[in-house]
Design a protein around this motif. Structure first.
Motif, short mmCIF file in Angstrom:
data_model
loop_
_atom_site.label_atom_id
_atom_site.label_comp_id
_atom_site.label_asym_id
_atom_site.label_seq_id
_atom_site.Cartn_x
_atom_site.Cartn_y
_atom_site.Cartn_z
N ASP A 248 1.82 10.17 -15.29
CA ASP A 248 2.86 10.90 -16.01
C ASP A 248 2.70 10.70 -17.52
N GLU A 249 2.54 11.77 -18.25
CA GLU A 249 2.30 11.69 -19.70
C GLU A 249 3.46 11.06 -20.48
N ARG A 250 4.65 11.05 -19.88
CA ARG A 250 5.79 10.41 -20.54
C ARG A 250 5.63 8.89 -20.58
N PHE B 164 0.84 -17.49 -18.72
CA PHE B 164 0.57 -16.32 -17.90
C PHE B 164 0.71 -15.07 -18.75
N CYS B 165 -0.02 -14.04 -18.36
CA CYS B 165 0.06 -12.75 -19.03
C CYS B 165 0.86 -11.80 -18.15
N TRP B 166 1.56 -10.90 -18.77
CA TRP B 166 2.22 -9.85 -17.98
C TRP B 166 2.06 -8.51 -18.65
N GLY B 167 2.08 -7.47 -17.84
CA GLY B 167 1.88 -6.12 -18.34
C GLY B 167 2.03 -5.12 -17.21
N SER B 168 1.32 -3.99 -17.31
CA SER B 168 1.47 -2.88 -16.35
C SER B 168 2.94 -2.53 -16.22
N TRP B 169 3.65 -2.64 -17.33
CA TRP B 169 5.11 -2.50 -17.37
C TRP B 169 5.46 -1.05 -17.65
N ILE B 170 5.97 -0.39 -16.65
CA ILE B 170 6.37 1.01 -16.76
C ILE B 170 7.77 1.15 -16.18
N LEU B 171 8.63 1.83 -16.89
CA LEU B 171 9.96 2.16 -16.39
C LEU B 171 10.14 3.67 -16.49
N ASN B 172 10.59 4.30 -15.41
CA ASN B 172 10.75 5.75 -15.43
C ASN B 172 12.20 6.17 -15.70
N GLN B 173 12.46 7.45 -15.56
CA GLN B 173 13.78 8.00 -15.87
C GLN B 173 14.87 7.52 -14.91
N ASN B 174 14.51 6.89 -13.80
CA ASN B 174 15.50 6.36 -12.85
C ASN B 174 15.97 4.95 -13.20
N LYS B 175 15.47 4.42 -14.30
CA LYS B 175 15.81 3.04 -14.67
C LYS B 175 17.30 2.92 -15.01
N GLU C 228 0.82 -1.22 0.00
CA GLU C 228 0.00 0.00 0.00
C GLU C 228 0.85 1.26 0.00
N SER C 229 2.00 1.20 0.64
CA SER C 229 2.88 2.37 0.71
C SER C 229 3.45 2.76 -0.66
N ASP C 230 3.27 1.92 -1.68
CA ASP C 230 3.73 2.22 -3.04
C ASP C 230 2.69 3.00 -3.85
N ALA C 231 1.54 3.27 -3.27
CA ALA C 231 0.43 3.89 -4.01
C ALA C 231 0.84 5.21 -4.65
N GLU C 232 1.54 6.05 -3.93
CA GLU C 232 1.93 7.36 -4.48
C GLU C 232 2.88 7.20 -5.66
N PHE C 233 3.85 6.30 -5.53
CA PHE C 233 4.79 6.04 -6.63
C PHE C 233 4.06 5.52 -7.87
N ILE C 234 3.17 4.54 -7.68
CA ILE C 234 2.42 3.97 -8.80
C ILE C 234 1.58 5.05 -9.47
N LEU C 235 0.89 5.84 -8.67
CA LEU C 235 0.06 6.90 -9.21
C LEU C 235 0.90 7.91 -10.00
N SER C 236 2.09 8.22 -9.49
CA SER C 236 2.96 9.17 -10.21
C SER C 236 3.36 8.62 -11.58
N LEU C 237 3.62 7.33 -11.67
CA LEU C 237 3.94 6.71 -12.96
C LEU C 237 2.74 6.71 -13.89
N ARG C 238 1.60 6.27 -13.37
CA ARG C 238 0.39 6.10 -14.19
C ARG C 238 -0.15 7.43 -14.71
N SER D 59 -4.17 1.99 -19.65
CA SER D 59 -5.55 2.38 -19.36
C SER D 59 -5.53 3.54 -18.37
N SER D 60 -6.51 4.41 -18.49
CA SER D 60 -6.53 5.58 -17.61
C SER D 60 -7.00 5.18 -16.22
N ILE D 61 -6.57 5.97 -15.23
CA ILE D 61 -6.97 5.73 -13.85
C ILE D 61 -7.38 7.05 -13.22
#
Length: 174
Positions: free
Chosen positions: A28-30, A87-98, A16-26, A36-38
């Motif tokens: 971010d227009e980059r 199995f399926c995988w997705g929700s794959w996002i990498l930011n500028q810190n990768k 749950e403590s990752d919510a802010e990080f996930i939201l920031s990724l989802r 899918s939108s949230i």
């Protein structure tokens, strides 16, 4: 659960403590052009994670934070839609810190999880047609297009194709 770690990355299950990080990724227009939108609501994100944890306990889906070896979060990746042999995988996002090879490393880690930890023989996934870089990435890994619709291309990749790709790219990921 097995240790999911590569040369410069590790995967850990979402909290749950990752919510802010996930939201920031989802949001971010980059990074969100092919997602899918949230709702931009931190409490809604926390609630989603809280409910997801029941699916994790039931082994129906697994949502990971991708972190650099130094603990800095740099993305997300998820396993879901578990079928008899795939199995399926997705929700794959990498930011500028990768890290330089974060895409390769995180993909190989998620395949390791699906093939070794969950025991599947192949993986299936879809990519939006406009996401050309990701389509090429999967094709170079050995994925085969099995279908398409107006928006998406549908792919499959076998455990042996992933092992071949790992062998070819070993100098970058080991």
């Amino acid at each position: 659960m097995m240790q999911l770690q590569s040369k410069t990355l590790k995967l850990r299950l979402v909290e749950e403590s990752d919510a802010e990080f996930i939201l920031s990724l989802r949001l971010d227009e980059r990074y969100n052009a092919f997602l899918s939108s949230i709702t931009p609501d931190i409490e809604a994100q926390k609630q989603w994670i809280k409910l997801y944890k029941y699916d994790e306990l039931a082994r129906n889906q697994f949502y990971f934070i991708i972190e650099r070896s130094d603990g800095i979060p740099c993305g997300t990746i998820r396993v879901y839609d578990l079928r008899k042999d795939s199995f399926c995988w997705g929700s794959w996002i990498l930011n500028q810190n990768k890290t330089r090879y974060a895409a390769l490393e995180s993909a190989f880690l998620i395949y390791e999880f699906g093939f070794k930890n969950l025991g599947f023989k192949k993986s299936h996934f879809d990519v939006m047609k406009g996401n050309k870089g990701v389509i090429k990435f999967h094709q170079r890994m050995g994925a085969v297009q099995i279908d398409e619709d107006e928006q998406n291309l549908y792919f499959e990749i076998t455990k042996s194709a992933v092992e071949n790709a790992q062998h070819k790219l070993a100098d970058k990921i080991k």
